[in-house]
Write an enzyme that holds these catalytic residues in place. Structure first.
Site, PDB file in Angstrom:
ATOM      1  N   ASN A  18       1.868   6.531  -0.602  1.00  0.00           N
ATOM      2  CA  ASN A  18       3.017   5.940   0.274  1.00  0.00           C
ATOM      3  C   ASN A  18       4.218   6.765   1.363  1.00  0.00           C
ATOM      4  O   ASN A  18       4.368   7.124   0.278  1.00  0.00           O
ATOM      5  CB  ASN A  18       3.698   4.806  -0.749  1.00  0.00           C
ATOM      6  CG  ASN A  18       2.357   4.519  -1.796  1.00  0.00           C
ATOM      7  OD1 ASN A  18       1.865   3.346  -1.422  1.00  0.00           O
ATOM      8  ND2 ASN A  18       2.468   5.152  -2.993  1.00  0.00           N
ATOM      9  N   CYS A  57       4.376  -0.738  -9.462  1.00  0.00           N
ATOM     10  CA  CYS A  57       4.887  -1.516  -7.984  1.00  0.00           C
ATOM     11  C   CYS A  57       6.483  -1.900  -8.773  1.00  0.00           C
ATOM     12  O   CYS A  57       6.573  -3.438  -9.359  1.00  0.00           O
ATOM     13  CB  CYS A  57       3.595  -2.112  -8.034  1.00  0.00           C
ATOM     14  SG  CYS A  57       4.619  -3.584  -6.493  1.00  0.00           S
ATOM     15  N   GLY A  58       7.255  -1.924  -7.736  1.00  0.00           N
ATOM     16  CA  GLY A  58       9.143  -1.832  -8.602  1.00  0.00           C
ATOM     17  C   GLY A  58       9.128  -3.417  -8.462  1.00  0.00           C
ATOM     18  O   GLY A  58       9.396  -3.933  -9.162  1.00  0.00           O
ATOM     19  N   ASN A 109      -3.794  -3.192  -5.913  1.00  0.00           N
ATOM     20  CA  ASN A 109      -3.453  -2.400  -4.439  1.00  0.00           C
ATOM     21  C   ASN A 109      -4.409  -4.176  -3.674  1.00  0.00           C
ATOM     22  O   ASN A 109      -5.564  -4.537  -4.438  1.00  0.00           O
ATOM     23  CB  ASN A 109      -4.132  -1.432  -3.964  1.00  0.00           C
ATOM     24  CG  ASN A 109      -2.432  -0.806  -3.975  1.00  0.00           C
ATOM     25  OD1 ASN A 109      -1.655  -0.608  -4.602  1.00  0.00           O
ATOM     26  ND2 ASN A 109      -2.837   0.135  -4.510  1.00  0.00           N
ATOM     27  N   CYS A 150       8.810  -2.251  -0.489  1.00  0.00           N
ATOM     28  CA  CYS A 150       7.819  -1.614  -1.864  1.00  0.00           C
ATOM     29  C   CYS A 150       8.585  -1.491  -2.101  1.00  0.00           C
ATOM     30  O   CYS A 150       9.969  -0.259  -2.273  1.00  0.00           O
ATOM     31  CB  CYS A 150       7.579   0.051  -1.215  1.00  0.00           C
ATOM     32  SG  CYS A 150       6.237   0.180  -2.150  1.00  0.00           S
ATOM     33  N   GLY A 151       8.922  -1.684  -4.053  1.00  0.00           N
ATOM     34  CA  GLY A 151       9.656  -1.490  -5.561  1.00  0.00           C
ATOM     35  C   GLY A 151      10.337   0.181  -5.370  1.00  0.00           C
ATOM     36  O   GLY A 151      11.427   0.771  -4.818  1.00  0.00           O
ATOM     37  N   THR A 152       9.076   1.005  -5.659  1.00  0.00           N
ATOM     38  CA  THR A 152       8.872   2.153  -5.932  1.00  0.00           C
ATOM     39  C   THR A 152       9.214   3.118  -4.193  1.00  0.00           C
ATOM     40  O   THR A 152       9.847   4.317  -4.817  1.00  0.00           O
ATOM     41  CB  THR A 152       7.337   2.954  -6.309  1.00  0.00           C
ATOM     42  OG1 THR A 152       6.552   2.660  -5.594  1.00  0.00           O
ATOM     43  CG2 THR A 152       7.421   2.296  -7.538  1.00  0.00           C
ATOM     44  N   ARG A 183       0.029   2.810   0.518  1.00  0.00           N
ATOM     45  CA  ARG A 183      -1.930   3.205   0.717  1.00  0.00           C
ATOM     46  C   ARG A 183      -2.765   2.352   0.357  1.00  0.00           C
ATOM     47  O   ARG A 183      -1.960   1.530  -1.036  1.00  0.00           O
ATOM     48  CB  ARG A 183      -1.449   4.604   0.012  1.00  0.00           C
ATOM     49  CG  ARG A 183      -1.485   4.599  -1.867  1.00  0.00           C
ATOM     50  CD  ARG A 183      -2.115   6.078  -2.870  1.00  0.00           C
ATOM     51  NE  ARG A 183      -1.768   5.417  -4.144  1.00  0.00           N
ATOM     52  CZ  ARG A 183      -1.389   6.144  -5.145  1.00  0.00           C
ATOM     53  NH1 ARG A 183      -2.180   7.354  -5.118  1.00  0.00           N
ATOM     54  NH2 ARG A 183      -1.324   5.655  -6.612  1.00  0.00           N
ATOM     55  N   ASN A 201       7.627  -8.631  -0.325  1.00  0.00           N
ATOM     56  CA  ASN A 201       6.561  -7.795  -1.198  1.00  0.00           C
ATOM     57  C   ASN A 201       5.262  -9.114  -1.904  1.00  0.00           C
ATOM     58  O   ASN A 201       6.090  -9.155  -2.740  1.00  0.00           O
ATOM     59  CB  ASN A 201       6.920  -6.640  -1.551  1.00  0.00           C
ATOM     60  CG  ASN A 201       5.239  -5.525  -2.203  1.00  0.00           C
ATOM     61  OD1 ASN A 201       5.635  -4.577  -3.193  1.00  0.00           O
ATOM     62  ND2 ASN A 201       4.606  -6.016  -1.549  1.00  0.00           N
ATOM     63  N   ASN A 211       4.172   6.365  -9.426  1.00  0.00           N
ATOM     64  CA  ASN A 211       2.806   7.298  -8.009  1.00  0.00           C
ATOM     65  C   ASN A 211       3.586   7.656  -6.909  1.00  0.00           C
ATOM     66  O   ASN A 211       4.903   8.092  -6.906  1.00  0.00           O
ATOM     67  CB  ASN A 211       2.749   5.710  -7.550  1.00  0.00           C
ATOM     68  CG  ASN A 211       3.973   4.652  -7.136  1.00  0.00           C
ATOM     69  OD1 ASN A 211       5.590   4.656  -7.244  1.00  0.00           O
ATOM     70  ND2 ASN A 211       3.643   3.581  -6.889  1.00  0.00           N
TER      71      ASN A 211
END
Length: 289
Positions: free
Chosen positions: A199, A87-88, A78, A226-228, A218, A11, A163
């Site tokens: 997301n 963003c993790g 983004n 995607c961390g989160t 998104r 990412n 998020n």
């Protein structure tokens, strides 16, 4: 204008040091910089500045909870130029960048985000490779909903990790059938349930402490990680099995991370890689609207 490029489980982000908050991050400029054909290419941008400086410049209306003026703040955008709360993977790369450049000398500190202050532990960090744990904070259940992916309906759980996410566990999915799904188009979802977009994660159930996951973010599209999203996926996978705490290894196309949940809070541990640094051409940047 100086920049670095890094990724957390593929990412990827452009890191822009901006201590005086002078860079105009308009949506068209961000989109051009993140474009993989006409810019550097990235899933997003991480602006590096102190929280107090961003507040003084009007980028932040107020300091988020758990964030002080002296904390380094991850101003995340983004790839389409929209502002994201959290963003993790970005926090891991951000923390790694701070340590590797000497902007931060501690191994444990707080990274500010629009979703609040995120305590981090930097286990290792050199000029290229790092390993970071992020305290992702409270994970909140938003209720059940569904996503339409590749013409199929998948039931899932709405999860807030700073998020919004819709994490869909399917007991019939294997790693192979998950890989075969078409995530080219944005998944369908209930806009009444997620008025600001969402997301979407699709994943297998837990097997030997691990799940396989793909994600459509998104404002970006499908990403390698995607961390989160991995936190949302681990939460949904545990609840699918009737548990509310535990440790889950989440395998994404870009690698693997470890998510631990306890008492309604989550931590995320995983790698970070810094791959390049350089200087953006001023005439190119200034020519963007």
């Amino acid at each position: 204008m100086d920049f670095s490029k890094g990724h957390g489980t593929e990412n990827d982000f452009v890191v822009l040091p901006d201590p005086d908050v002078r860079i105009d991050l308009s949506a068209p400029r961000v989109a051009a910089l993140c474009d993989r054909r006409r810019g550097l290419g990235a899933d997003g941008i991480l602006r590096v500045a102190k929280a107090g400086a961003l507040a003084a410049a009007g980028v932040l209306a107020e300091l988020p909870d758990g964030t002080s003026e002296d904390d380094w703040f991850m101003d995340y955008r983004n790839a389409d130029g929209s502002i994201a709360e959290m963003c993790g993977n970005g926090v891991r790369v951000f923390a790694h960048y701070l340590r590797s450049t000497g902007l931060e000398t501690r191994d444990e500190f707080v990274v500010g985000s629009r979703a609040g202050g995120k305590p981090v532990i930097v286990h290792s960090a050199d000029g290229s490779a790092g390993e970071v744990t992020v305290d992702m904070g409270v994970v909140r259940d938003l209720g059940t909903s569904a996503a339409t992916i590749d013409g199929k309906v998948f039931n899932g759980i709405g999860i807030d990790v700073g998020n919004p996410h819709l994490a869909c566990v399917d007991a019939h999915l294997t790693a192979a059938s998950l890989s075969a799904l078409d995530l080219t188009a944005a998944p369908g979802f209930d806009p009444g349930f997620f008025p600001h977009g969402v997301n979407v994660e699709i994943l297998t159930r837990i097997d030997s402490g691990a799940v396989d996951m793909r994600v459509h973010e998104r404002g970006v599209g499908e990403t390698r990680s995607c961390g989160t999203g991995t936190v949302a996926a681990a939460t949904a996978a545990l609840r699918f099995d009737g548990a509310d705490s535990g440790e889950v290894k989440v395998r994404i196309p870009g690698g693997q991370v470890t998510v631990a949940l306890s008492g309604g809070r989550a931590t995320l541990r995983g790698p970070s890689v810094l791959v390049a640094s350089g200087n953006l051409d001023d005439s190119w940047w200034n020519g963007l609207s």
